[in-house]
Scaffold this active site. Structure first.
Site, PDB file in Angstrom:
ATOM      1  N   GLU A 198     -27.731 -22.507  10.987  1.00 42.87           N
ATOM      2  CA  GLU A 198     -26.779 -21.564  10.384  1.00 42.87           C
ATOM      3  C   GLU A 198     -27.379 -20.852   9.186  1.00 42.87           C
ATOM      4  O   GLU A 198     -26.711 -20.026   8.572  1.00 42.87           O
ATOM      5  CB  GLU A 198     -25.542 -22.312   9.887  1.00 42.87           C
ATOM      6  CG  GLU A 198     -24.791 -23.052  10.965  1.00 42.87           C
ATOM      7  CD  GLU A 198     -23.600 -23.785  10.405  1.00 42.87           C
ATOM      8  OE1 GLU A 198     -22.478 -23.280  10.550  1.00 42.87           O
ATOM      9  OE2 GLU A 198     -23.788 -24.875   9.829  1.00 42.87           O
ATOM     10  N   ARG A 219     -19.456 -32.624  15.025  1.00 48.00           N
ATOM     11  CA  ARG A 219     -20.137 -32.173  13.809  1.00 48.00           C
ATOM     12  C   ARG A 219     -19.635 -33.000  12.639  1.00 48.00           C
ATOM     13  O   ARG A 219     -18.431 -33.200  12.485  1.00 48.00           O
ATOM     14  CB  ARG A 219     -19.834 -30.696  13.582  1.00 48.00           C
ATOM     15  CG  ARG A 219     -20.437 -30.167  12.298  1.00 48.00           C
ATOM     16  CD  ARG A 219     -20.292 -28.678  12.175  1.00 48.00           C
ATOM     17  NE  ARG A 219     -18.926 -28.275  11.908  1.00 48.00           N
ATOM     18  CZ  ARG A 219     -18.517 -27.013  11.864  1.00 48.00           C
ATOM     19  NH1 ARG A 219     -19.382 -26.041  12.119  1.00 48.00           N
ATOM     20  NH2 ARG A 219     -17.275 -26.710  11.602  1.00 48.00           N
ATOM     21  N   CYS A 237     -22.860 -22.450  19.205  1.00 52.11           N
ATOM     22  CA  CYS A 237     -21.428 -22.740  19.108  1.00 52.11           C
ATOM     23  C   CYS A 237     -20.705 -21.758  18.178  1.00 52.11           C
ATOM     24  O   CYS A 237     -19.542 -21.928  17.866  1.00 52.11           O
ATOM     25  CB  CYS A 237     -21.192 -24.174  18.645  1.00 52.11           C
ATOM     26  SG  CYS A 237     -21.881 -24.509  17.018  1.00 52.11           S
ATOM     27  N   ASN A 264     -21.636 -17.688  13.324  1.00 52.08           N
ATOM     28  CA  ASN A 264     -20.674 -17.186  12.328  1.00 52.08           C
ATOM     29  C   ASN A 264     -21.326 -17.219  10.951  1.00 52.08           C
ATOM     30  O   ASN A 264     -21.284 -16.251  10.199  1.00 52.08           O
ATOM     31  CB  ASN A 264     -19.405 -18.033  12.312  1.00 52.08           C
ATOM     32  CG  ASN A 264     -18.807 -18.215  13.693  1.00 52.08           C
ATOM     33  OD1 ASN A 264     -19.070 -17.419  14.579  1.00 52.08           O
ATOM     34  ND2 ASN A 264     -18.017 -19.257  13.878  1.00 52.08           N
ATOM     35  N   ASP A 265     -21.920 -18.358  10.635  1.00 54.03           N
ATOM     36  CA  ASP A 265     -22.592 -18.455   9.344  1.00 54.03           C
ATOM     37  C   ASP A 265     -23.978 -17.828   9.380  1.00 54.03           C
ATOM     38  O   ASP A 265     -24.389 -17.172   8.426  1.00 54.03           O
ATOM     39  CB  ASP A 265     -22.700 -19.925   8.903  1.00 54.03           C
ATOM     40  CG  ASP A 265     -21.417 -20.380   8.231  1.00 54.03           C
ATOM     41  OD1 ASP A 265     -20.922 -19.651   7.361  1.00 54.03           O
ATOM     42  OD2 ASP A 265     -20.900 -21.453   8.583  1.00 54.03           O
ATOM     43  N   ARG A 289     -14.949 -29.886  15.404  1.00 49.49           N
ATOM     44  CA  ARG A 289     -14.956 -29.605  13.951  1.00 49.49           C
ATOM     45  C   ARG A 289     -14.191 -30.709  13.225  1.00 49.49           C
ATOM     46  O   ARG A 289     -12.978 -30.619  13.053  1.00 49.49           O
ATOM     47  CB  ARG A 289     -14.281 -28.261  13.673  1.00 49.49           C
ATOM     48  CG  ARG A 289     -15.039 -27.039  14.149  1.00 49.49           C
ATOM     49  CD  ARG A 289     -14.284 -25.772  13.749  1.00 49.49           C
ATOM     50  NE  ARG A 289     -15.142 -24.602  13.685  1.00 49.49           N
ATOM     51  CZ  ARG A 289     -15.244 -23.689  14.644  1.00 49.49           C
ATOM     52  NH1 ARG A 289     -14.543 -23.801  15.747  1.00 49.49           N
ATOM     53  NH2 ARG A 289     -16.038 -22.648  14.489  1.00 49.49           N
ATOM     54  N   ARG A 338     -18.437 -13.468   6.106  1.00 46.01           N
ATOM     55  CA  ARG A 338     -17.764 -13.471   7.409  1.00 46.01           C
ATOM     56  C   ARG A 338     -16.281 -13.148   7.301  1.00 46.01           C
ATOM     57  O   ARG A 338     -15.634 -12.824   8.284  1.00 46.01           O
ATOM     58  CB  ARG A 338     -17.983 -14.820   8.124  1.00 46.01           C
ATOM     59  CG  ARG A 338     -17.426 -15.987   7.352  1.00 46.01           C
ATOM     60  CD  ARG A 338     -17.919 -17.314   7.904  1.00 46.01           C
ATOM     61  NE  ARG A 338     -17.095 -17.824   8.983  1.00 46.01           N
ATOM     62  CZ  ARG A 338     -17.275 -19.009   9.561  1.00 46.01           C
ATOM     63  NH1 ARG A 338     -18.277 -19.795   9.173  1.00 46.01           N
ATOM     64  NH2 ARG A 338     -16.485 -19.420  10.514  1.00 46.01           N
TER      65      ARG A 338
HETATM   66  C1  PEP Z   1     -20.699 -21.186  12.732  1.00 47.21           C
HETATM   67  O1  PEP Z   1     -20.908 -21.033  11.513  1.00 47.21           O
HETATM   68  O2  PEP Z   1     -21.104 -20.408  13.607  1.00 47.21           O
HETATM   69  C2  PEP Z   1     -19.901 -22.350  13.182  1.00 47.21           C
HETATM   70  C3  PEP Z   1     -19.738 -22.604  14.462  1.00 47.21           C
HETATM   71  O3  PEP Z   1     -19.294 -23.109  12.213  1.00 47.21           O
HETATM   72  P1  PEP Z   1     -17.902 -22.721  11.473  1.00 47.21           P
HETATM   73  O4  PEP Z   1     -17.361 -21.485  12.132  1.00 47.21           O
HETATM   74  O5  PEP Z   1     -17.019 -23.900  11.605  1.00 47.21           O
HETATM   75  O6  PEP Z   1     -18.392 -22.487  10.083  1.00 47.21           O
HETATM   76 MG    MG Z   2     -20.574 -22.681  10.133  1.00 47.69          MG
END
Ligand code: PEP
Ligand code: MG
Length: 576
Positions: free
Chosen positions: A434, A332, A505, A457-458, A296, A468
């Protein structure tokens, strides 16, 4: 023995003594005396020594955070220190003292005015206002002599210096609070609020601190000094745990470092780690990760006054590549916006930041210069000693044009480097999946790119329309909802007919209880907080791919999250 349930966030267990962190508590000011009874010289001296003490505490906190989490996270404390020396602010407080105001009231009044000024500038400056509140509270704690001891429930001044065997209880921890914690001293964390994909929870996982978040109001019933078991695997906090409860708690059973793994029938699955700072790379190699599946880079941009230079970024990426000379390192590109604010980048102030200018959208438009600098660093790193393992992915893709523009930015940076005679190479390129738009376009994205990586997550937040970070919709923010599962399935199926590999991820990838489902859905790579790498690897070796596909098909046929959870033998309360 009483048990409180929440969301298991770091799947480790720890036993220790409860200590509440109440940063706001006990900073009540005494009544304001008559100015004629105040000795300005003595009050000025108190203010000076409070500044010295706060400065010393900040430096200690900075050094600890640098050692444990990374230089980038530590820089937040340097920013705080700058406020202690801000001539205007310090001058304001000194003027008030000279007029007969006691030091604590002068600090409180003048910081309040400064905080208000920051808040009035615009929404983005709210973070600076939070920093100011933090510095004000440090000063007040010294001036009011509060927080030296937590036995009576007062604030703890020094999160980094907690005694060994502490179980930290808090309403909610910020990422910087969490970065300050000493994983050797803190046996566990339990919070009233918060979810497992919040950034503070992600840092706790990267520090391998057992954590249960989102316990809710009942957590407040626990008193300081209680003996607690924090079971981050099952999401439980047990008061006065007996021997049986301790033994039943999920520990760090699989802490050995397994090699690369394949399913029982020989399908290789890469198990990589998510990394948010250089300091996390060491523990990641120790846990046996097959490289990094998500680096990240935004952490390189936090808590400083200006973006990192091309060379700084080059150094950070080549350090990651050298730690994994035989593995892939997926970096990323900058993913800010949404909840990830960087004050000096002047990000737009939006009503719905999660639906606004985030991720690659910023890189291709107002922050094109930062994008090109980052690409230069990455293309140079791709030609470094271990650079053939480098892969680069773009966050929050929602349009084909974005991928085309990002790829042509890579080509034009490559042409510039070539023209300047700078050694470089073009790494593997991929997109994060995402957004629902990216899911629907996954086949076309896979045609143009080397890989796709699902960010659950997104993706879950957008598929389910559930923030989230919002506990109120935590039940919706679960990738085991059939709609979210179908989005993952559609992505993996789209990539299956192409040369692109597909990974995941998001936090979902790190749950050993979901490994069979994810293998069945066709993912080639799973990337997670390093702490769960051994357990996921162990689980993968037991999986038969045909059975896994059958399980995935059954899950995809489910109509509700409850049915999926039942199929996977998961408690309804567990959040993935
Ligand atoms: C996600 O969104 O799943 C991701 C891995 O990115 P971040 O949690 O950094 O937004
Ligand atoms: Mg994300």
């Amino acid at each position: 023995m009483r048990t409180f349930t929440g969301v298991g966030s770091t799947p480790l267990s720890g036993v220790g003594t409860a200590r509440w962190y109440r940063p706001e508590a006990d900073l009540t000011l005494p009544d304001r005396p008559d100015p004629s009874g105040v000795d300005p010289d003595a009050e000025l001296a108190r203010f000076e020594s409070a500044r010295d003490a706060a400065r010393e505490a900040l430096r200690l906190a900075r050094d600890r955070a640098a050692e444990r989490v990374g230089e980038e996270e530590a820089a937040v404390f340097e920013a705080h220190e700058q406020f202690l020396d801000d001539p205007e602010l310090v001058g304001d407080v000194e003027d008030a003292i000279a007029d007969g105001t006691p030091a604590e009231h002068a600090v409180s009044d003048r910081f309040a005015a400064a905080i208000e000024r920051f808040e009035a500038l615009d929404g983005q400056m709210a973070e600076r206002a939070d920093d100011l509140r933090d510095v004000r509270d440090r000063l007040l704690r010294v001036l009011l002599d509060a927080g030296a001891d937590a036995d009576d429930g007062t604030a703890l001044a020094d999160l980094g210096g907690l005694p060994a065997g502490t179980v930290l209880l808090a309403e909610r921890l910020t990422p910087s609070d969490t970065a300050e914690l000493d994983p050797d001293a803190v046996a566990g964390i339990a919070t009233v609020e918060g979810g497992r994909t919040a950034h503070a929870a992600i840092i706790a996982r990267s520090l391998s601190i057992p954590a249960v978040v989102g316990v809710g109001e009942p957590l407040r019933e626990i008193d300081d000094g209680a003996e607690l078991l924090v079971d981050g695997t099952d999401g439980r906090v047990v008061v006065d745990p007996d021997a049986e409860a301790r033994a039943a708690a999920g520990g760090d059973a699989a802490s050995a470092v397994p090699d690369r793994v394949s399913t029982a029938d020989g399908r290789r699955i890469e198990v990589a780690a998510n990394v948010g700072s250089e300091a996390e790379i060491g523990p990641t190699t120790e846990r046996g990760a097959d490289g990094i599946g998500l680096f990240r880079t935004e952490f390189l941009f936090y808590d400083r006054e200006a973006p990192p230079s091309e060379d700084e970024q080059y150094e950070a990426v080549t350090a990651a590549l050298s730690a994994f000379p035989d593995d892939r390192v997926v970096v990323r590109t900058l993913d800010v916006g949404g909840d990830k604010r960087v004050p000096y980048l002047d990000l737009p102030n939006e009503t719905n930041p999660f639906l606004g200018r985030r991720g690659v959208r910023l890189s291709l438009d107002e922050h094109r210069d930062l994008f090109e600098t980052q690409l230069r660093a990455l293309l140079r790193a791709a030609a470094s000693e271990h650079g053939d393992g480098l892969a680069v992915m773009f966050p929050l893709v929602s349009r084909i044009e974005e991928v085309e523009a990002a790829v042509s930015a890579v080509e034009s940076v490559a042409a510039d480097l070539a023209a300047a005679g700078v050694e470089h190479a073009v790494p593997e390129l991929g997109a994060m999946i995402e957004t629902p738009a990216a899911v629907f376009l996954a086949d076309r994205l896979a045609d143009r790119l080397d890989f796709l990586s699902v960010g659950t997550n997104d993706l879950t937040q957008y598929v389910m329309a559930a923030d989230r970070e919002n506990d109120g919709v935590a039940d919706y923010h679960d990738p085991l909802h059939p709609a979210a599962l179908r989005a993952i399935d559609r992505t993996a199926s789209a990539a299956a007919g192409t040369d692109a590999w597909v990974g995941m991820c998001g936090e979902m990838a790190g749950d050993p209880a979901l490994a069979e489902l994810l293998v069945g859905l066709g993912l080639d790579e799973l990337s997670m907080s390093a702490v769960t790498v051994p357990a996921v690897k162990e689980r993968i070796t037991e999986i038969d791919s045909a059975d896994a596909r059958e399980l995935a098909d059954e899950a995809l046929a489910c109509e509700t999250r409850a049915e999926v959870r039942e199929l996977l033998d998961l408690d309804a309360a567990d959040a993935a």
